[in-house]
Design a protein around this motif. Structure first.
Motif, short mmCIF file in Angstrom:
data_model
loop_
_atom_site.label_atom_id
_atom_site.label_comp_id
_atom_site.label_asym_id
_atom_site.label_seq_id
_atom_site.Cartn_x
_atom_site.Cartn_y
_atom_site.Cartn_z
N ALA A 1 0.83 -1.20 0.00
CA ALA A 1 0.00 0.00 0.00
C ALA A 1 0.87 1.26 0.00
N LEU A 2 0.30 2.35 -0.52
CA LEU A 2 1.04 3.59 -0.72
C LEU A 2 0.56 4.70 0.21
N SER A 3 1.49 5.53 0.64
CA SER A 3 1.14 6.78 1.34
C SER A 3 1.47 7.94 0.40
N GLN A 4 0.87 9.08 0.66
CA GLN A 4 0.99 10.23 -0.22
C GLN A 4 1.64 11.39 0.51
N SER A 5 2.50 12.14 -0.20
CA SER A 5 3.10 13.34 0.38
C SER A 5 3.22 14.39 -0.72
N GLN A 6 3.54 15.61 -0.33
CA GLN A 6 3.66 16.72 -1.27
C GLN A 6 5.02 17.37 -1.15
N ALA A 7 5.61 17.72 -2.30
CA ALA A 7 6.77 18.60 -2.37
C ALA A 7 6.32 19.80 -3.18
N GLY A 8 5.79 20.81 -2.49
CA GLY A 8 5.13 21.91 -3.19
C GLY A 8 3.90 21.37 -3.89
N GLN A 9 3.80 21.57 -5.20
CA GLN A 9 2.68 21.05 -5.98
C GLN A 9 2.93 19.64 -6.52
N LEU A 10 4.11 19.10 -6.27
CA LEU A 10 4.45 17.77 -6.77
C LEU A 10 3.97 16.71 -5.78
N THR A 11 3.18 15.77 -6.28
CA THR A 11 2.66 14.69 -5.45
C THR A 11 3.57 13.47 -5.55
N ARG A 12 3.90 12.89 -4.39
CA ARG A 12 4.74 11.70 -4.35
C ARG A 12 4.01 10.60 -3.60
N PHE A 13 4.27 9.37 -3.99
CA PHE A 13 3.68 8.19 -3.36
C PHE A 13 4.81 7.27 -2.91
N THR A 14 4.71 6.77 -1.68
CA THR A 14 5.73 5.88 -1.13
C THR A 14 5.05 4.67 -0.50
N CYS A 15 5.51 3.48 -0.85
CA CYS A 15 4.92 2.29 -0.24
C CYS A 15 5.56 2.05 1.12
N HIS A 16 4.98 1.11 1.89
CA HIS A 16 5.44 0.97 3.26
C HIS A 16 6.70 0.13 3.40
N ILE A 17 7.37 -0.21 2.27
CA ILE A 17 8.75 -0.70 2.38
C ILE A 17 9.73 0.25 1.70
N GLY A 18 9.21 1.33 1.06
CA GLY A 18 10.10 2.39 0.63
C GLY A 18 10.17 2.70 -0.85
N HIS A 19 9.55 1.92 -1.75
CA HIS A 19 9.52 2.33 -3.15
C HIS A 19 8.79 3.67 -3.26
N ALA A 20 9.34 4.58 -4.06
CA ALA A 20 8.77 5.94 -4.14
C ALA A 20 8.59 6.34 -5.60
N TYR A 21 7.52 7.10 -5.86
CA TYR A 21 7.18 7.53 -7.21
C TYR A 21 6.58 8.93 -7.17
N THR A 22 6.83 9.70 -8.21
CA THR A 22 5.94 10.82 -8.48
C THR A 22 4.70 10.25 -9.17
#
Length: 324
Positions: free
Chosen positions: A224-245
């Motif tokens: 499953a993924l969590s969501q975060s923001q870097a300004g207007q850029l949305t990022r998704f990170t799974c609970h073992i660490g894979h990350a994506y815009t």
């Protein structure tokens, strides 16, 4: 050993070698900065340090994990390893891929922002999609200097254009002019005290970890993924660490979807083959049922073939061909 008071971090992907050559040629032979470069090479063997050393007055190397950072050296992320700066040392890790890349640009940029603050200079060069944008955002947020290759000069404009869209950029220039610009910035970049990271930031951002999940799942591992923001850029990170815009995840989801459709197509073809084989052996009463099942399986492959062959809408700008 000269301890650097500045960090120049450079990220590139498609067409990166051609952009890097004129840049490193202009870097001064004596500098109080350390230079860090990430090029998307995946797990493929890389001769980048040798190629850059031939063009530069500074030595370029693949560093060893744990070695102290020295001024006047070019550190190139080795294949299949993230490279970050932590407490004056280089850390290499095979942690989760970010934006489907390892080495990735964002982990290096984040670590440089936290280690060097206003004395960090971040540079985004040519490349597909938008790895590096979130890291460059953090460099700017901590007072560092942001630089991008002019998208019109880039072999692939996605990465510099994404940085321009989401980050306040200080300097834009073609690759042929970036070397002189960076050489000048290295002489006048302010030296400030190193910012102390918060407890949350002390966590190694490229290590496998656990985090609160969301409804969407990771294209690489299914987590499953969590969501975060870097300004207007949305990022998704799974609970073992894979990350994506969002843009990279869209492309990754399509690859996963295509794999599932191809698997279903293969299964239908095998079903049709089995039914045809059994129909040839069956008596007249059963043969029509086997052959009907054969025809049904083949007819349903048409839907899957259409899905595979159709063009799909791309909400983001058209990306260059993915790196091999």
């Amino acid at each position: 050993m000269d301890v650097p008071d500045k960090a120049l971090v450079i990220g590139a992907s498609t067409g990166g070698l051609e952009a890097l050559r004129p840049i490193v040629r202009e870097l001064p032979a004596r500098t109080s900065a350390a230079i860090f470069i990430v090029l998307h090479v995946g797990s493929h063997k890389s001769d980048l340090p040798r190629l850059l050393s031939h063009r530069s007055q500074l030595p370029a190397v693949h560093p060893r994990s744990g070695e102290p950072v020295e001024a006047g050296r070019i550190y190139v992320a080795p294949p299949d390893h993230h490279m970050i700066v932590d407490s004056g040392r280089i850390v290499l890790t095979r942690g989760p891929r970010e934006n489907r890349a390892r080495p990735a640009i964002d982990p290096l940029f984040r670590s440089a922002a936290r280690a060097y603050g206003e004395s960090a200079i971040g540079v985004i060069l040519t490349g597909a999609l938008n790895d590096g944008t979130a890291g460059l955002f953090e460099i700017k947020a901590r007072g560092g200097t942001t630089v991008v290759q002019d998208p019109r000069d880039a072999l692939c404009a996605d990465m510099p254009q994404s940085a321009l869209t989401h980050v306040e950029i200080d300097h834009i220039a073609p690759a042929s002019s970036l070397g002189a610009l960076l050489a000048d910035l290295l002489t006048r970049q302010p030296v400030t005290s190193r910012p102390i990271p918060s407890p949350e930031e002390q966590e190694m951002t490229t290590e496998f970890k656990l985090a609160r999940p969301r409804a969407m799942t990771c294209p690489d591992c299914g987590g499953a993924l969590s969501q975060s923001q870097a300004g207007q850029l949305t990022r998704f990170t799974c609970h073992i660490g894979h990350a994506y815009t969002a843009e990279v995840m869209l492309a990754a989801q399509f690859v996963v979807m295509e794999q599932f459709i191809e698997t279903a197509l293969r299964a239908l073809n095998e079903r049709a083959a089995l039914c045809h084989f059994m129909g040839q052996k069956a008596d007249d009463k059963q043969q029509c049922r086997w052959l009907a099942a054969h025809d049904e399986a083949l007819s349903r492959t048409a839907v899957l073939k259409q899905l595979l062959e159709s063009e799909w809408l791309q909400p983001s700008a058209q990306a260059c061909e993915a790196d091999s």
